[in-house]
Design an enzyme around this catalytic site. Structure first.
Site, PDB file in Angstrom:
ATOM      1  N   TYR A 163       0.895  -1.098   0.031  1.00 32.83           N
ATOM      2  CA  TYR A 163      -0.133   0.133  -0.142  1.00 32.83           C
ATOM      3  C   TYR A 163       1.042   1.182  -0.099  1.00 32.83           C
ATOM      4  CZ  TYR A 163       0.858  -0.803   4.666  1.00 32.83           C
ATOM      5  OH  TYR A 163       1.499  -1.095   6.200  1.00 32.83           O
ATOM      6  N   GLU A 177       7.495  -0.788  14.086  1.00 29.30           N
ATOM      7  CA  GLU A 177       6.391  -0.744  14.858  1.00 29.30           C
ATOM      8  C   GLU A 177       6.534  -1.565  16.005  1.00 29.30           C
ATOM      9  OE1 GLU A 177       1.726  -1.043  13.953  1.00 29.30           O
ATOM     10  OE2 GLU A 177       3.148  -1.460  12.088  1.00 29.30           O
TER      11      GLU A 177
END
Length: 246
Positions: A163, A177
C-alpha cells in the site's frame, strides 16, 4: 545471504512520527527530538524529525479524513491541490514536496516511520522489498544490537499487500512498529524499545558511510493479510514496573 560495501553515502534521513495521530511513541520521540536533536545527530548526516499528521495528533485520532499511510500513490500525489481534497491527501502532497518527490533522485535517502500497534508484536521492522540489500543488513544489525530482546522483520512486498505508505517516498523506506500499546497511551517500555531501535539504525548508517562491510542473513516473516493499525500534551508515561499490574 547478502553483502554490501558503502558506495553511495546516505545523507538525508527523516524520522516520521504521528502518521497515525493516536500512536503516541513516535509522536513523543519526534516532538522531543525537534526540541533537542542531540540524540539523533550523527556526523555527516542530515537527520530531520517530522510530525506527519499534526491535526490527527492534536485530536489524538488515527486520521482526520482518510489514512495518511495509504495515500502516497502517484495518483493522489499528482492531484491538483484544492481545499476540496481530503486533508491527508493535501498533507501527503506537502510531505512529498518536502521529502520527495517520490521515485526521484532528490528524494530523501531513508525515512523511518514510527508506529505502535495494540498487537503483541514486540519490536518489528517492516521491509517492502526483499531484494534491498542495504535495508536487510541494517535490519540484521538492529536485531543483533537489540538481542536478547526479540526483533522481528515483516516483509510486505506482495502486490496484494503493498500500500502507498508515507515512508514510500524515500529511496529506503523503513517501518518501525512496537507494541502492544493501546491507542492514546504512552508506555515507558515501548518508548525505550523504539528509541533503541532508532539509535542502532542511525549508528548502522554512520558506519555504512564510513565504509564498513557487512554480510548478513535475516529471517523474514511474510505478511499474509493486510492489517490496519488503527492531545498530545503528554505529561506522563506508565512506568514498566507497573504495567499489566491491574
Amino acid at each position: 545471504m547478502t553483502s554490501c560495501v558503502a558506495e553511495e553515502p546516505i545523507k538525508k534521513i527523516a524520522i516520521f512520527g504521528g502518521t497515525h495521530g493516536n500512536e503516541l511513541t513516535g509522536v513523543f520521540l519526534v516532538t522531543h527530538w525537534l526540541k533537542n536533536g542531540a540524540e539523533v545527530h550523527r556526523a555527516g548526516l542530515e537527520v530531520k524529525p517530522f510530525i506527519t499528521n499534526p491535526r490527527a495528533v492534536e485530536k489524538c485520532t488515527r486520521y482526520i479524513d482518510c489514512d495518511l499511510n495509504r495515500v502516497f500513490d502517484l495518483e493522489n500525489l499528482s492531484k491538483e491541490m484544492s481545499e476540496d481534497l481530503p486533508y491527508e491527501v493535501r498533507r501527503a502532497q506537502e510531505i512529498n514536496h518536502l521529502f520527495g518527490p517520490k521515485n526521484s533522485d532528490d528524494a530523501y535517502d531513508v525515512v523511518f516511520d514510527l508506529h505502535n500497534t495494540t498487537s503483541n508484536m514486540g519490536c518489528t521492522l517492516i521491509l517492502e522489498d526483499s531484494r534491498n540489500d542495504f535495508l536487510i543488513q541494517m535490519f540484521h544489525y538492529i536485531k543483533t544490537c537489540m538481542a536478547p530482546l526479540p526483533c522481528s522483520v515483516y516483509l510486505i512486498e506482495h502486490p496484494s499487500l503493498k500500500y502507498a505508505t508515507t515512508r514510500s517516498i524515500a529511496k529506503y523506506p523503513v517501518g518501525i512498529e512496537v507494541g502492544p500499546q493501546p491507542h492514546g497511551v504512552l508506555r515507558a517500555d515501548i518508548l525505550d524499545q523504539m528509541r533503541r531501535m532508532l539509535k542502532h539504525a542511525l549508528d548502522f548508517i554512520q558506519r555504512f558511510n564510513e565504509g564498513s562491510h557487512y554480510i548478513a542473513q535475516v529471517d523474514l516473516n511474510s505478511q499474509r493479510s493486510c492489517l490496519s493499525f488503527l492531545k498530545v500534551g503528554i505529561t506522563k508515561a506508565q512506568h514498566s514496573q507497573f504495567l499489566d499490574a491491574f
